[in-house]
Scaffold this active site. Structure first.
Site, PDB file in Angstrom:
ATOM      1  N   GLY A  50       0.830  -1.206   0.000  1.00 13.85           N
ATOM      2  CA  GLY A  50       0.000   0.000   0.000  1.00 13.85           C
ATOM      3  C   GLY A  50       0.861   1.250   0.000  1.00 13.85           C
TER       4      GLY A  50
ATOM      5  N   LEU B 177       1.532   3.480  -2.104  1.00 17.04           N
ATOM      6  CA  LEU B 177       1.085   4.694  -2.809  1.00 17.04           C
ATOM      7  C   LEU B 177      -0.125   5.312  -2.128  1.00 17.04           C
ATOM      8  CD1 LEU B 177       1.555   3.644  -6.561  1.00 17.04           C
ATOM      9  CD2 LEU B 177       3.215   4.599  -4.923  1.00 17.04           C
ATOM     10  N   GLY B 178      -0.463   4.836  -0.957  1.00 17.85           N
ATOM     11  CA  GLY B 178      -1.628   5.332  -0.213  1.00 17.85           C
ATOM     12  C   GLY B 178      -1.273   6.520   0.663  1.00 17.85           C
TER      13      GLY B 178
ATOM     14  N   ILE C  57      -1.574  -8.273  -2.583  1.00 19.69           N
ATOM     15  CA  ILE C  57      -1.350  -9.089  -1.366  1.00 19.69           C
ATOM     16  C   ILE C  57      -2.350 -10.248  -1.279  1.00 19.69           C
ATOM     17  CG2 ILE C  57      -0.316  -7.184  -0.069  1.00 19.69           C
ATOM     18  CD1 ILE C  57      -2.902  -6.984   1.557  1.00 19.69           C
TER      19      ILE C  57
ATOM     20  N   TYR D 186     -15.154  -2.665   8.005  1.00 14.95           N
ATOM     21  CA  TYR D 186     -13.763  -2.237   8.188  1.00 14.95           C
ATOM     22  C   TYR D 186     -13.334  -2.488   9.641  1.00 14.95           C
ATOM     23  CZ  TYR D 186      -9.884   1.144   8.711  1.00 14.95           C
ATOM     24  OH  TYR D 186      -8.682   1.754   8.987  1.00 14.95           O
TER      25      TYR D 186
ATOM     26  N   LYS E 226     -10.543  -4.870  11.397  1.00 14.01           N
ATOM     27  CA  LYS E 226      -9.495  -4.321  12.270  1.00 14.01           C
ATOM     28  C   LYS E 226      -9.407  -5.125  13.570  1.00 14.01           C
ATOM     29  CE  LYS E 226      -7.856  -2.334   9.506  1.00 14.01           C
ATOM     30  NZ  LYS E 226      -6.441  -2.353   9.091  1.00 14.01           N
TER      31      LYS E 226
HETATM   32  C1  VAH Z   1     -11.141   5.808   8.043  1.00 17.99           C
HETATM   33  N1  VAH Z   1      -9.085   7.140   8.014  1.00 17.99           N
HETATM   34  O1  VAH Z   1     -11.749   6.842   8.184  1.00 17.99           O
HETATM   35  C2  VAH Z   1      -9.631   5.830   8.293  1.00 17.99           C
HETATM   36  C3  VAH Z   1      -9.344   5.496   9.741  1.00 17.99           C
HETATM   37  C4  VAH Z   1      -9.900   6.084  12.093  1.00 17.99           C
HETATM   38  C5  VAH Z   1     -10.198   6.312  10.685  1.00 17.99           C
HETATM   39  O2  VAH Z   1      -9.462   4.156  10.003  1.00 17.99           O
HETATM   40  O3  VAH Z   1     -11.677   4.781   7.730  1.00 17.99           O
END
Ligand code: VAH
Length: 315
Positions: A6, A8-9, A53, A141, A145
């Protein structure tokens, strides 16, 4: 040798250049799923690989080709984009991660994977959120995590892979735009302040979230990866924060430099709901005690630097 996925992020593009300055260009292998324009300087300044990946063989080939012994895995799909395509989010953030961990096990690499304040959910204590507390996130997401934190701890305990991570808050920077998160408003506000002296926020007034300026985020990664492992009680992942604010507080900080700046609201209810499910402020005592975490930027010093750098960049 360090492999950055990642690269280039938003984080990767700046971390790669800082690591090259710190450890030497040829010791940092930058990789990305595809080449994106605007990163020519990074791509030409040292080894670069196109790497997906989700192909474990490809990951293994790149690690062996370059004698990599540290992998910083920043390839991910963020919160808002993830809600639009949960399966893609799971695939990159989890199937990609386990490929990285498997290669880390086989090739004896240290592995850094960022977690996020998104790893907490609506029934997590929201103020001064503890290092060890309930984690029932309500975004895909956030699920990746929490699962990622537990998977990284598993690979440490079961296979001895030296895995480490931090729970990043919203990250603010001027080099590369963030890739579809909920905290992105805190980056876009500065671009619009310089261009139009006004910004319409998709996050509502009064919505506090933890934030951090990118230079502090880069130091957090490097300092944690260099920390004495015997001092680490936690590994995946440490609460880290530098400040916590709501949109109107950021506007106040901008008005100290651009007095006529105006903040308006056009709330995006999807990202507002995500923001409301996250903590208002984190307790980062464990990071401070176990590896000397100590951020340098507060809201006003960040605003001063962001407006200076963007005024030059957007001229
Ligand atoms: C998002 N910038 O907004 C990311 C991050 C805590 C925020 O995980 O999803």
């Amino acid at each position: 040798k360090i492999l950055v996925t990642g690269a280039l992020g938003q984080i990767g593009s700046e971390l790669t250049m800082k690591l090259r300055d710190t450890y030497g260009n040829d010791n940092i292998i930058a990789s990305s799923r595809r080449i994106k324009e605007g990163h020519e300087k990074l791509i030409e300044s040292g080894p670069f690989e196109v790497l997906n990946i989700n192909d474990g063989k490809e990951v293994s080939n790149v690690v062996r080709k370059h004698n990599v012994n540290t992998i910083i895995n920043l390839a991910a799909i963020l919160s808002a984009v993830g809600e639009k395509d949960p399966l893609a989010c799971w695939n990159v953030n989890m199937n990609g991660l386990i490929n990285i961990l498997e290669v880390g096990k086989e090739e004896k690499c240290q592995v850094f994977t960022p977690s996020s304040i998104a790893a907490f959910g609506p029934n997590t204590p929201p103020d001064n959120t503890p290092q060890d507390t309930i984690q029932r996130p309500s975004t895909i997401y956030g699920v990746t995590k929490v699962a990622g934190e537990i998977l990284c701890d598993y690979y440490f305990k079961k296979f001895g892979v030296d895995t480490r991570g931090v729970r990043f808050p919203g990250l603010i920077s001027y080099e590369t735009l963030p890739g579809g998160g909920t905290t992105d408003y805190a980056v876009h506000i500065y671009y619009d302040a310089v261009k139009n002296k006004e910004y319409t926020s998709f996050i509502d007034k009064g919505t506090k979230m933890d934030m951090m300026y990118m230079p502090d985020a880069l130091d957090a990664i490097i300092n944690l990866m260099e920390a004495d492992p015997s001092k680490l009680i936690h590994r995946n992942a440490f609460n880290v924060t530098a400040m916590s604010f709501a949109p109107e507080e950021l506007a106040d900080s901008i008005r100290k430099i651009i007095p006529e700046f105006k903040l308006k609201y056009d709330v995006d209810h999807v990202r507002q709901a995500i923001a409301e499910s996250w903590p208002n402020s984190l307790d980062d005592t464990a990071a401070r005690e176990e590896w000397g975490w100590n951020p340098k930027y507060d809201i006003d010093s960040m605003t001063k630097d962001m407006l200076e750098k963007l005024s030059a960049k957007l001229k």
